[in-house]
Design a protein around this motif. Structure first.
Motif, PDB file in Angstrom:
ATOM      1  N   ALA A 163       0.828  -1.209   0.000  1.00 24.14           N
ATOM      2  CA  ALA A 163       0.000   0.000   0.000  1.00 24.14           C
ATOM      3  C   ALA A 163       0.864   1.260   0.000  1.00 24.14           C
ATOM      4  CB  ALA A 163      -0.928  -0.013   1.217  1.00 24.14           C
ATOM      5  N   SER A 164       1.916   1.264   0.818  1.00 21.00           N
ATOM      6  CA  SER A 164       2.784   2.446   0.861  1.00 21.00           C
ATOM      7  C   SER A 164       3.522   2.635  -0.463  1.00 21.00           C
ATOM      8  CB  SER A 164       3.787   2.319   2.014  1.00 21.00           C
ATOM      9  OG  SER A 164       4.676   1.235   1.801  1.00 21.00           O
ATOM     10  N   ALA A 165       3.911   1.534  -1.106  1.00 16.25           N
ATOM     11  CA  ALA A 165       4.582   1.628  -2.401  1.00 16.25           C
ATOM     12  C   ALA A 165       3.637   2.155  -3.476  1.00 16.25           C
ATOM     13  CB  ALA A 165       5.123   0.250  -2.792  1.00 16.25           C
ATOM     14  N   MET A 166       2.396   1.713  -3.435  1.00 17.97           N
ATOM     15  CA  MET A 166       1.410   2.146  -4.417  1.00 17.97           C
ATOM     16  C   MET A 166       1.150   3.649  -4.305  1.00 17.97           C
ATOM     17  SD  MET A 166      -2.372   0.494  -4.989  1.00 17.97           S
ATOM     18  CE  MET A 166      -2.844   0.842  -3.288  1.00 17.97           C
ATOM     19  N   VAL A 167       0.974   4.130  -3.076  1.00 17.64           N
ATOM     20  CA  VAL A 167       0.753   5.564  -2.866  1.00 17.64           C
ATOM     21  C   VAL A 167       2.008   6.366  -3.214  1.00 17.64           C
ATOM     22  CG1 VAL A 167       0.208   7.315  -1.138  1.00 17.64           C
ATOM     23  CG2 VAL A 167      -1.015   5.138  -1.121  1.00 17.64           C
ATOM     24  N   SER A 168       3.172   5.815  -2.893  1.00 12.71           N
ATOM     25  CA  SER A 168       4.429   6.508  -3.191  1.00 12.71           C
ATOM     26  C   SER A 168       4.599   6.708  -4.681  1.00 12.71           C
ATOM     27  CB  SER A 168       5.614   5.709  -2.636  1.00 12.71           C
ATOM     28  OG  SER A 168       5.552   5.607  -1.236  1.00 12.71           O
ATOM     29  N   TRP A 169       4.238   5.694  -5.481  1.00 15.28           N
ATOM     30  CA  TRP A 169       4.367   5.834  -6.936  1.00 15.28           C
ATOM     31  C   TRP A 169       3.450   6.936  -7.454  1.00 15.28           C
ATOM     32  CZ3 TRP A 169       7.720   2.801  -9.930  1.00 15.28           C
ATOM     33  CH2 TRP A 169       7.672   3.064 -11.306  1.00 15.28           C
ATOM     34  N   MET A 170       2.250   7.031  -6.910  1.00 15.94           N
ATOM     35  CA  MET A 170       1.328   8.092  -7.310  1.00 15.94           C
ATOM     36  C   MET A 170       1.915   9.466  -6.998  1.00 15.94           C
ATOM     37  SD  MET A 170      -2.228   6.366  -5.939  1.00 15.94           S
ATOM     38  CE  MET A 170      -3.189   7.822  -6.321  1.00 15.94           C
ATOM     39  N   ILE A 171       2.519   9.607  -5.822  1.00 17.10           N
ATOM     40  CA  ILE A 171       3.111  10.891  -5.422  1.00 17.10           C
ATOM     41  C   ILE A 171       4.298  11.225  -6.325  1.00 17.10           C
ATOM     42  CG2 ILE A 171       4.335  12.088  -3.566  1.00 17.10           C
ATOM     43  CD1 ILE A 171       2.642  10.465  -1.576  1.00 17.10           C
ATOM     44  N   LEU A 172       5.136  10.230  -6.613  1.00 13.96           N
ATOM     45  CA  LEU A 172       6.298  10.467  -7.471  1.00 13.96           C
ATOM     46  C   LEU A 172       5.871  10.847  -8.884  1.00 13.96           C
ATOM     47  CD1 LEU A 172       8.534   7.491  -6.264  1.00 13.96           C
ATOM     48  CD2 LEU A 172       8.969   9.928  -5.893  1.00 13.96           C
ATOM     49  N   GLU A 173       4.826  10.210  -9.395  1.00 17.04           N
ATOM     50  CA  GLU A 173       4.313  10.579 -10.721  1.00 17.04           C
ATOM     51  C   GLU A 173       3.830  12.024 -10.733  1.00 17.04           C
ATOM     52  OE1 GLU A 173       4.285   9.166 -13.578  1.00 17.04           O
ATOM     53  OE2 GLU A 173       3.882   7.021 -13.491  1.00 17.04           O
ATOM     54  N   THR A 174       3.158  12.427  -9.661  1.00 14.64           N
ATOM     55  CA  THR A 174       2.654  13.800  -9.575  1.00 14.64           C
ATOM     56  C   THR A 174       3.805  14.792  -9.498  1.00 14.64           C
ATOM     57  OG1 THR A 174       0.674  13.002  -8.415  1.00 14.64           O
ATOM     58  CG2 THR A 174       1.164  15.357  -8.283  1.00 14.64           C
ATOM     59  N   ILE A 175       4.823  14.504  -8.690  1.00 11.94           N
ATOM     60  CA  ILE A 175       5.986  15.385  -8.572  1.00 11.94           C
ATOM     61  C   ILE A 175       6.709  15.502  -9.912  1.00 11.94           C
ATOM     62  CG2 ILE A 175       8.260  15.640  -7.486  1.00 11.94           C
ATOM     63  CD1 ILE A 175       7.082  14.336  -4.999  1.00 11.94           C
ATOM     64  N   HIS A 176       6.755  14.395 -10.638  1.00 15.32           N
ATOM     65  CA  HIS A 176       7.447  14.385 -11.932  1.00 15.32           C
ATOM     66  C   HIS A 176       6.652  15.089 -13.011  1.00 15.32           C
ATOM     67  CE1 HIS A 176       9.285  12.313 -15.548  1.00 15.32           C
ATOM     68  NE2 HIS A 176      10.331  12.805 -14.920  1.00 15.32           N
ATOM     69  N   GLY A 177       5.429  15.488 -12.713  1.00 17.70           N
ATOM     70  CA  GLY A 177       4.631  16.239 -13.664  1.00 17.70           C
ATOM     71  C   GLY A 177       3.665  15.410 -14.474  1.00 17.70           C
ATOM     72  N   ASN A 178       3.495  14.148 -14.117  1.00 16.21           N
ATOM     73  CA  ASN A 178       2.571  13.269 -14.828  1.00 16.21           C
ATOM     74  C   ASN A 178       1.308  13.043 -14.001  1.00 16.21           C
ATOM     75  OD1 ASN A 178       4.494  12.896 -16.882  1.00 16.21           O
ATOM     76  ND2 ASN A 178       5.450  11.211 -15.770  1.00 16.21           N
ATOM     77  N   HIS A 179       0.250  12.710 -14.699  1.00 15.30           N
ATOM     78  CA  HIS A 179      -0.996  12.390 -14.013  1.00 15.30           C
ATOM     79  C   HIS A 179      -0.964  10.915 -13.636  1.00 15.30           C
ATOM     80  CE1 HIS A 179      -5.190  12.680 -12.886  1.00 15.30           C
ATOM     81  NE2 HIS A 179      -5.432  11.582 -13.585  1.00 15.30           N
TER      82      HIS A 179
END
Length: 210
Positions: A43-59
């Protein structure tokens, strides 16, 4: 296509409980802890990937979310029955962070064929997860271990062993893969020679890249 990815990830997540917790073939507090740490890390990895995608400028999309979940599943496997819930969450976050950096920034420069990011998820997260065991393992969770992790007062002994094992294993895998590629090249060369005898000389034969 996205629905099949989500369905496949769901099957993996459910099956992973049998891999991490069910492999003990019994019910005790260590098995229950392995079940919990598998859930928390994923669960933490799944949420982390979403946050990293957002920081990187992707949806954030479903493919990325499933990729993050897979990184968490792979990363927590070596440590499932040896770490606390906090340790599991940190392992999931760190494995996802390293895999995301590798897939996004390093892989494009290496220019190798891995459209499904198998090494970026399984390989990188697996290596990082196995190393992090030596930081987060504690006898409070599993009394069968003889030394705590680095964050629980132990020295560098376990970390040195784990790093050595990873180096040896990756060296073996690298040479094995190169041997497979060389064999594949020789097989294709023999086929080419036989074809040349039937059709005449070939102008040029190039070495296949692995």
């Amino acid at each position: 296509m996205v629905y099949w990815i989500l369905l496949g990830t769901t099957f993996l997540w459910i099956g992973w409980y049998g891999f991490n917790a069910g492999s003990a073939l019994e019910i005790n507090h260590v098995v229950l802890q392995a079940f919990m740490t598998t859930t928390i890390a994923t669960a933490s990895a799944m949420v982390s990937w979403m946050i990293l995608e957002t920081i990187h400028g992707n949806h954030p999309d479903m493919v990325g979310i499933c990729t993050g979940a897979l990184c968490g599943l792979v990363g927590i496997t070596p440590a499932a029955g040896y770490v606390t819930n906090i340790g599991a969450a940190l392992i999931g976050i760190l494995c996802t962070l390293v895999s995301f950096i590798y897939i996004t920034f390093i892989k494009p420069h290496l220019k190798y064929d891995d459209p499904l990011d198998a090494f970026g998820c399984h390989g990188v997260s697996g290596i990082i997860g196995s190393i992090l065991v030596e930081f987060f393992a504690t006898a409070k969770v599993n009394s069968n271990i003889h030394e705590n992790g680095l964050f629980y007062g132990a020295g560098w002994h376990l970390l040195g062993i784990q790093l050595g094992v990873n180096l040896i294993y990756n060296y073996f895998c690298r040479n094995h893969d190169l041997g497979m590629c060389e064999t594949d090249y020789l097989n294709h060369s023999n086929v080419g020679q036989q074809t040349s005898r039937r059709r005449g000389p070939r102008s040029k034969r190039t070495r296949r890249k692995c």
